[in-house]
Design a protein around this motif. Structure first.
Motif, mmCIF file in Angstrom:
data_model
loop_
_atom_site.group_PDB
_atom_site.id
_atom_site.type_symbol
_atom_site.label_atom_id
_atom_site.label_comp_id
_atom_site.label_asym_id
_atom_site.label_seq_id
_atom_site.Cartn_x
_atom_site.Cartn_y
_atom_site.Cartn_z
ATOM 1 N N LEU A 18 0.815 -1.221 0.000
ATOM 2 C CA LEU A 18 0.000 0.000 0.000
ATOM 3 C C LEU A 18 0.846 1.267 0.000
ATOM 4 O O LEU A 18 0.351 2.355 -0.286
ATOM 5 C CB LEU A 18 -0.928 -0.004 1.219
ATOM 6 C CG LEU A 18 -1.923 -1.171 1.295
ATOM 7 C CD1 LEU A 18 -2.722 -1.093 2.587
ATOM 8 C CD2 LEU A 18 -2.855 -1.172 0.078
ATOM 9 N N LYS A 19 2.132 1.143 0.356
ATOM 10 C CA LYS A 19 3.076 2.265 0.374
ATOM 11 C C LYS A 19 2.627 3.375 1.333
ATOM 12 O O LYS A 19 2.767 4.576 1.051
ATOM 13 C CB LYS A 19 3.270 2.843 -1.040
ATOM 14 C CG LYS A 19 3.758 1.839 -2.057
ATOM 15 C CD LYS A 19 5.089 1.212 -1.678
ATOM 16 C CE LYS A 19 5.575 0.217 -2.728
ATOM 17 N NZ LYS A 19 6.824 -0.455 -2.321
ATOM 18 N N ARG A 20 2.074 2.975 2.438
ATOM 19 C CA ARG A 20 1.719 3.943 3.469
ATOM 20 C C ARG A 20 1.818 3.280 4.836
ATOM 21 O O ARG A 20 1.850 2.048 4.926
ATOM 22 C CB ARG A 20 0.310 4.497 3.241
ATOM 23 C CG ARG A 20 -0.796 3.459 3.208
ATOM 24 C CD ARG A 20 -2.133 4.118 2.869
ATOM 25 N NE ARG A 20 -3.180 3.158 2.634
ATOM 26 C CZ ARG A 20 -3.925 2.580 3.577
ATOM 27 N NH1 ARG A 20 -3.697 2.871 4.862
ATOM 28 N NH2 ARG A 20 -4.881 1.727 3.265
ATOM 29 N N ARG A 21 1.872 4.121 5.860
ATOM 30 C CA ARG A 21 2.025 3.594 7.202
ATOM 31 C C ARG A 21 0.692 3.032 7.692
ATOM 32 O O ARG A 21 -0.316 3.738 7.740
ATOM 33 C CB ARG A 21 2.535 4.681 8.150
ATOM 34 C CG ARG A 21 3.143 4.130 9.430
ATOM 35 C CD ARG A 21 4.016 5.184 10.089
ATOM 36 N NE ARG A 21 5.161 5.542 9.262
ATOM 37 C CZ ARG A 21 6.243 4.790 9.133
ATOM 38 N NH1 ARG A 21 6.333 3.634 9.786
ATOM 39 N NH2 ARG A 21 7.231 5.187 8.374
ATOM 40 N N THR A 22 0.687 1.743 8.015
ATOM 41 C CA THR A 22 -0.523 1.089 8.492
ATOM 42 C C THR A 22 -0.127 0.015 9.499
ATOM 43 O O THR A 22 0.921 -0.639 9.320
ATOM 44 C CB THR A 22 -1.334 0.466 7.334
ATOM 45 O OG1 THR A 22 -2.506 -0.149 7.841
ATOM 46 C CG2 THR A 22 -0.517 -0.569 6.596
ATOM 47 N N PRO A 23 -0.872 -0.169 10.559
ATOM 48 C CA PRO A 23 -0.471 -1.135 11.595
ATOM 49 C C PRO A 23 -0.347 -2.560 11.061
ATOM 50 O O PRO A 23 -1.137 -2.989 10.210
ATOM 51 C CB PRO A 23 -1.610 -1.033 12.618
ATOM 52 C CG PRO A 23 -2.256 0.275 12.366
ATOM 53 C CD PRO A 23 -2.127 0.527 10.892
ATOM 54 N N HIS A 24 0.649 -3.276 11.534
ATOM 55 C CA HIS A 24 0.771 -4.710 11.257
ATOM 56 C C HIS A 24 0.443 -5.431 12.554
ATOM 57 O O HIS A 24 1.262 -5.485 13.477
ATOM 58 C CB HIS A 24 2.189 -5.058 10.798
ATOM 59 C CG HIS A 24 2.343 -6.510 10.450
ATOM 60 N ND1 HIS A 24 3.275 -7.325 11.041
ATOM 61 C CD2 HIS A 24 1.661 -7.279 9.583
ATOM 62 C CE1 HIS A 24 3.169 -8.547 10.538
ATOM 63 N NE2 HIS A 24 2.191 -8.543 9.659
ATOM 64 N N LEU A 25 -0.773 -5.968 12.624
ATOM 65 C CA LEU A 25 -1.265 -6.530 13.874
ATOM 66 C C LEU A 25 -1.105 -8.044 13.929
ATOM 67 O O LEU A 25 -1.897 -8.745 14.560
ATOM 68 C CB LEU A 25 -2.745 -6.144 14.055
ATOM 69 C CG LEU A 25 -3.022 -4.642 14.065
ATOM 70 C CD1 LEU A 25 -4.496 -4.372 14.256
ATOM 71 C CD2 LEU A 25 -2.197 -3.942 15.140
ATOM 72 N N GLY A 26 -0.080 -8.532 13.279
ATOM 73 C CA GLY A 26 0.166 -9.971 13.295
ATOM 74 C C GLY A 26 1.644 -10.284 13.358
ATOM 75 O O GLY A 26 2.490 -9.389 13.447
ATOM 76 N N THR A 27 1.954 -11.571 13.301
ATOM 77 C CA THR A 27 3.340 -12.053 13.255
ATOM 78 C C THR A 27 3.522 -12.810 11.955
ATOM 79 O O THR A 27 2.762 -13.738 11.662
ATOM 80 C CB THR A 27 3.648 -12.982 14.446
ATOM 81 O OG1 THR A 27 3.375 -12.290 15.665
ATOM 82 C CG2 THR A 27 5.100 -13.433 14.418
ATOM 83 N N ASP A 28 4.505 -12.406 11.144
ATOM 84 C CA ASP A 28 4.751 -13.055 9.857
ATOM 85 C C ASP A 28 5.795 -14.160 10.006
ATOM 86 O O ASP A 28 6.869 -13.930 10.580
ATOM 87 C CB ASP A 28 5.233 -12.044 8.820
ATOM 88 C CG ASP A 28 4.119 -11.129 8.347
ATOM 89 O OD1 ASP A 28 2.947 -11.397 8.685
ATOM 90 O OD2 ASP A 28 4.421 -10.143 7.637
ATOM 91 N N TYR A 29 5.460 -15.322 9.456
ATOM 92 C CA TYR A 29 6.386 -16.465 9.444
ATOM 93 C C TYR A 29 6.730 -16.753 7.987
ATOM 94 O O TYR A 29 5.878 -17.210 7.219
ATOM 95 C CB TYR A 29 5.749 -17.688 10.086
ATOM 96 C CG TYR A 29 5.468 -17.543 11.566
ATOM 97 C CD1 TYR A 29 6.388 -17.986 12.514
ATOM 98 C CD2 TYR A 29 4.278 -16.987 12.020
ATOM 99 C CE1 TYR A 29 6.132 -17.857 13.870
ATOM 100 C CE2 TYR A 29 4.017 -16.856 13.382
ATOM 101 C CZ TYR A 29 4.948 -17.294 14.294
ATOM 102 O OH TYR A 29 4.695 -17.172 15.638
ATOM 103 N N CYS B 124 0.771 -14.825 7.677
ATOM 104 C CA CYS B 124 0.518 -13.747 8.635
ATOM 105 C C CYS B 124 -0.408 -14.326 9.696
ATOM 106 O O CYS B 124 -1.546 -14.696 9.409
ATOM 107 C CB CYS B 124 -0.130 -12.546 7.950
ATOM 108 S SG CYS B 124 -0.496 -11.198 9.120
ATOM 109 N N PHE B 125 0.105 -14.433 10.912
ATOM 110 C CA PHE B 125 -0.615 -15.068 12.017
ATOM 111 C C PHE B 125 -1.189 -13.988 12.924
ATOM 112 O O PHE B 125 -0.456 -13.151 13.441
ATOM 113 C CB PHE B 125 0.342 -15.981 12.785
ATOM 114 C CG PHE B 125 -0.261 -16.663 13.976
ATOM 115 C CD1 PHE B 125 -1.236 -17.629 13.825
ATOM 116 C CD2 PHE B 125 0.152 -16.334 15.265
ATOM 117 C CE1 PHE B 125 -1.795 -18.268 14.922
ATOM 118 C CE2 PHE B 125 -0.393 -16.960 16.370
ATOM 119 C CZ PHE B 125 -1.375 -17.931 16.199
ATOM 120 N N ARG B 126 -2.498 -13.991 13.098
ATOM 121 C CA ARG B 126 -3.174 -13.001 13.933
ATOM 122 C C ARG B 126 -3.649 -13.659 15.225
ATOM 123 O O ARG B 126 -4.075 -14.823 15.213
ATOM 124 C CB ARG B 126 -4.363 -12.387 13.189
ATOM 125 C CG ARG B 126 -3.994 -11.689 11.874
ATOM 126 C CD ARG B 126 -3.106 -10.482 12.120
ATOM 127 N NE ARG B 126 -2.716 -9.814 10.895
ATOM 128 C CZ ARG B 126 -3.351 -8.748 10.389
ATOM 129 N NH1 ARG B 126 -4.416 -8.257 11.005
ATOM 130 N NH2 ARG B 126 -2.917 -8.189 9.284
#
Length: 428
Positions: free
Chosen positions: A281-292, A369-371
């Motif tokens: 998206l090229k913008r600041r947005t929360p990442h509310l998960g853990t990426d594996y 992406c694990f939420r």
């Protein structure tokens, strides 16, 4: 003259009698076993019939192959003069056993066919996994059967020294990826397997499943000892009547209610970050998960026991699954390449495969992406103080201590070629 002829005839009779007597005497003196061996050589050798999947090989020609991408049951069998009506019937009756539509790319199959006048298939055998095979009977009355091979469970042991990684140490000793994943899961909440030190070491007692002398996977870990930065981490399998759980030497559970790694032996590529800059998206947005991060198609496992409450696709999540574990915890799994056979509404156990790693939706690379939700709010999974598995019950204490002693003896007996005379933690 008559007397002379009679005399000659008499001599001939005497000679014949003497010759017969001499031959008989010589035969009687010969070892009778020689005659028995001669008689045995005349007996035709019995050839035992050969079978595969219980089907006699001497009655059919055989062709083997692997399912190709977009290949169907009809594609495979129409060249063997199976009619469209028979294919339709097999498709219908196979649904209750193993649907002829559920052929997975890469899985092996075998066709048994006769070619007396025309080439016609009699049996199609499909192997969905190492322990099962499905027989599609294509002659006489059409039928479908699923058979299970005999699985032998063998207890094995291993010792390894960390020089590069856990994966390298186990593979170096002839272990499998499944064993790497099992050990990583066992110690997932105690030891960071991506932060091991050179000189760390481990010993493990585990079950290996064998079919016809070939390994088809591993069973339970019986016991293990992991020495990380000179600290000993013990694990003992014990069943309190609710299935195997793992405890340390004091009887404290060394596992949480949730897996630390819901993807088999992966690496954390991005953590929970409310100020993350989104790469798509090229913008600041929360990442509310853990990426594996993991390779495409890597199995994704349910992090804990629960019920699948959502299973579908959205533009952002791609293929995703959501599991409700209890009134407190819910988990989500995003960007899957495909789902497993588990459906919405089904109950799952911790470790069940629910899908496979992909990059569907808003994703730039293959990962999960694990939420993680706690009381309806997304939180940082890796920072949560999670509940432990069922603790050891006091009325099992004596039996558990006996298991500890027996397991320690087995662990101490495991040879370590890299050992330097050190005393294992279980002996200290």
């Amino acid at each position: 003259m008559n007397k002379r002829v009679a005399g000659i005839a008499g001599l001939v009779l005497v000679a014949v009698a003497v010759t017969f007597f001499i031959f008989k005497s010589q035969r009687d003196q010969v070892d009778p076993e020689l005659f028995e061996e001669a008689e045995e050589e005349l007996v035709e050798e019995v050839v035992e019939p050969q079978f595969k999947f219980g089907i006699p090989l001497d009655l059919y020609d055989v062709e083997e192959g692997n399912i190709r991408r977009n290949q169907t049951f009809a594609d495979i069998l129409l060249p063997y003069n199976l009619s469209h009506q028979d294919i339709y019937t097999i498709d219908r009756i196979s649904k209750d056993v193993h649907s002829a539509r559920n052929l997975v790319v890469g899985k092996p199959y075998t066709i048994f066919y006769s070619s007396d006048s025309i080439k016609r298939a009699s049996y199609f055998v499909y192997e969905p996994n190492n322990t099962e095979y499905v027989i599609y009977q294509l002659t006489d009355s059409l039928a479908v059967f699923k058979e299970t091979r005999t699985v032998e469970v063998v207890e094995k042991t291993m010792a390894g020294l960390i020089t590069i990684s856990l994966d390298h140490a186990i593979r170096e000793q002839g272990g499998s990826a499944a064993l790497v994943n099992a050990v990583a899961d066992l110690y997932g909440w105690q030891i960071d397997m991506k932060g091991l030190f050179k000189g760390d070491w481990f010993k493990v007692i585990y079950e290996e499943k064998m079919v016809d002398g070939q390994s088809v996977g591993i069973g339970n870990i019986i016991g293990a000892e992991f020495n990380h930065r000179k600290n000993a981490y013990m694990a003992y399998a014990y069943d309190q009547g609710e299935g195997l759980n793992y405890f340390d030497e004091e009887g404290e559970s060394n596992q949480k209610a949730f897996l630390r790694y819901p993807v088999e032996y992966s690496r954390i590529s991005s953590r929970y970050n409310p100020n993350r800059f989104h790469p798509v998206l090229k913008r600041r947005t929360p990442h509310l998960g853990t990426d594996y991060a993991a390779n495409r198609g890597t199995p994704i496992k349910a992090a804990g026991d629960g019920v699948i409450i959502e299973r579908g696709y959205t533009k952002g999540n791609g293929n995703y699954v959501k599991i409700k574990h209890n009134n407190t915890y819910t988990t989500g799994y995003l960007h899957m390449s495909k789902f497993s056979s588990l459906k919405k509404g089904q109950r799952v156990r911790k470790g069940d495969v629910i899908g496979y790693v992909g990059k569907t939706g808003l994703a730039t690379g293959y990962h999960l992406c694990f939420r993680f939700w706690k009381r309806g709010k997304q939180v940082d999974f890796l920072r949560e103080e999670l509940p432990a598995e069922t603790p050891l019950k006091e009325d099992h204490r004596i039996n558990f201590e006996t298991v500890v002693q027996l397991t320690n003896k087995k662990l101490n007996d495991i040879p370590a070629s890299w050992g330097d005379g050190r005393i294992t933690a279980s002996n200290e």
